[in-house]
Design an enzyme around this catalytic site. Structure first.
Site, mmCIF file in Angstrom:
data_model
loop_
_atom_site.group_PDB
_atom_site.id
_atom_site.type_symbol
_atom_site.label_atom_id
_atom_site.label_comp_id
_atom_site.label_asym_id
_atom_site.label_seq_id
_atom_site.Cartn_x
_atom_site.Cartn_y
_atom_site.Cartn_z
ATOM 1 C CE LYS A 80 -4.077 1.648 2.576
ATOM 2 N NZ LYS A 80 -4.977 1.300 3.713
ATOM 3 C CB SER A 155 -8.239 2.828 2.433
ATOM 4 O OG SER A 155 -7.356 2.438 3.473
ATOM 5 C CB SER A 179 -8.458 0.101 5.468
ATOM 6 O OG SER A 179 -9.345 1.190 5.463
#
Length: 474
Positions: A80, A155, A179
């Site tokens: 990420k 996310s 997330s």
């Protein structure tokens, strides 16, 4: 040997260690898949091929010399885009940080480097890590490999899509209200939100520090355990990790759950789930029971209180971190993200202090009622089928907020409680998208959750299914 993308984290590490495949071969295939499939699902932010190739060559040379290899030696990963690597842009999915170049490397990436893993680059995420769907007006929506009319979840959208499409066998994400678990559930992969304080946050862009966690998204619970072995443990640069014990994440993966008890809560966790999700939960519990687990019924406390307290903590912490930018650069936020952050600036300090002071007692109450004498709790990761992108972006704002809000109904409270949670794929809903259950444990019971997830996956193949169009590349 070919088709390395079908291998998981542990399988790749084992293959490099025994010489069945070179690290360079793994890196080349992963790079090709990231370059080909990454744009299709909007999963990739930045690929660093030369860095990856150099690291792969170093692993192969070390093996040729007979050096001892790390537990992830030669395994290609990507992560990420809020985990800092010195000298590499880390956008945080935002316009404001599109050119931000950190001068430090995050603890978790340092630990993966030390374990021999390859870092191929950074992956898509929602703006400032603030969306359960993967919504991002600046860089586009994260797309599901199962159907691009649907989001990849957020996310950590790129992490979920990249692992599901077998671009890489594993990726790190972060979880503040779901997330890691949202994209894991929506993409059909396994995701662990660790106990808060078990994995260091140093060198990661924060959202709400007392809720934030970093953890792996992988194909299997066993793969997640291998990555946790590398990244977990105290770090003097992150005071929240200092009491964290050293845990054995892989030793208990025997496939047998005899002696373990799983709580099945009624009330809130049953009432919000749709009938098709409830049916999939029944099926998954039957498999866990077949593995030897005992099931008991429990009743959760007032979840409205837990969710409200979590919301206060999250709003205040994220708006505090963003206060200057919200004042000086409001136009550089999307309307949705800015609207979610601004209310935190109006909350009084007494509300925030109250939410923090109540945390320990609320956690004890939740454990006593929802878990009781059991070793873990079983519940849906998402109470509903994965919504389409249109359902979460078009129409009246209040309707969009309702759809998006339901996605986090069973995840956000767990972050306030600081407990570990493992999301495991368990089938598909009528729209053809994956569904998942989550197992929630006591503090530092992460290995027990992985044990249960592994036992389930030895008896099912949902984690092994490949999205259409994600097979061998031409």
């Amino acid at each position: 040997m070919s088709g390395f993308f079908t291998l998981g984290v542990v399988e790749m590490a084992d293959a490099v260690a025994d010489g069945s495949v070179s690290s360079e071969a793994l890196a080349e295939e992963a790079l090709q898949r990231l370059e080909t499939l990454g744009p299709r699902y909007n999963a990739v932010m930045q690929i660093e091929p030369e860095r990856a190739r150099e690291a792969a060559r170093a692993v192969d040379l070390a093996r040729a010399r007979g050096d001892k290899l790390g537990p992830l030696a030669g395994v290609p990963l990507a992560h990420k885009d809020l985990l800092y690597r010195a000298g590499r842009v880390a956008t945080g999915g935002s316009l404001i940080r599109k050119d931000f170049v950190p001068d430090v490397t995050s603890s978790v990436l340092e630990r993966l480097d030390a374990a021999g893993a390859l870092d191929l680059g950074s992956l898509h995420l929602a703006e400032f890590a603030l969306s359960p769907t993967g919504f991002n007006v600046h860089y586009g929506h994260g797309l599901s490999p199962w159907n691009t009319a649907y989001g990849a979840g957020g996310s950590s959208s790129g992490s979920g899509a990249a692992v599901a499409a077998r671009m890489v066998p594993g990726a790190l994400g972060s979880d503040t209200g779901g997330s890691i678990r949202h994209p894991s559930a929506m993409c059909g992969v396994t995701g662990l939100k660790p106990t808060h304080g078990l994995v260091p946050l140093y060198g990661a862009m924060p959202l709400a520090p007392s809720l934030d966690t970093i953890g792996p998204l992988t194909r299997t619970a066993r793969d997640a355990a291998r990555m946790m072995t590398a990244i977990a443990g105290p770090d003097p640069r992150d005071g929240a990790t200092l009491p964290a014990p050293r845990l054995d994440f892989e030793g208990g993966l025997k496939g047998d759950l005899k002696g373990l008890t799983i709580a099945v809560p009624s009330g809130y966790y049953r009432e919000l789930a749709t009938p098709e999700i409830a049916a999939l939960m029944d099926d998954s519990r039957a498999v866990l029971k077949d593995a030897g687990a005992q099931l008991i019924e429990t009743s959760p406390p007032d979840m409205a209180l837990v969710n409200a307290l979590m919301q206060v903590v999250m709003l205040v912490e994220m708006s505090t971190l963003h206060r200057r930018w919200l004042t000086e650069r409001p136009q550089d936020y999307s309307l949705q993200v800015r609207a979610r952050m601004l209310p935190g600036l109006a909350l009084p300090a007494t509300r925030y202090a109250e939410a923090l002071m109540m945390r320990a007692s609320v956690t004890r109450d939740w454990l006593a009622t929802t878990m009781g004498a059991a070793d873990m709790v079983h519940m849906p990761t998402l109470p509903v089928a994965v919504p389409s992108i249109a359902e979460t972006t078009a129409g009246p704002p209040e309707d969009i907020a309702a759809v998006v809000g339901r996605l986090a109904a069973f995840t956000r409270g767990i972050n306030y409680l600081g407990l570990p949670s493992l999301s495991v794929p368990c089938g598909f809903t009528a729209n053809g998208l994956p569904a998942a259950f989550q197992l929630v444990g006591r503090p530092y019971a992460d290995p027990v959750l992985l044990k249960a997830g592994d036992a389930y996956q030895r008896r099912t193949d949902f984690h092994a299914l490949l999205p259409p169009g994600c097979g061998a590349l031409a």
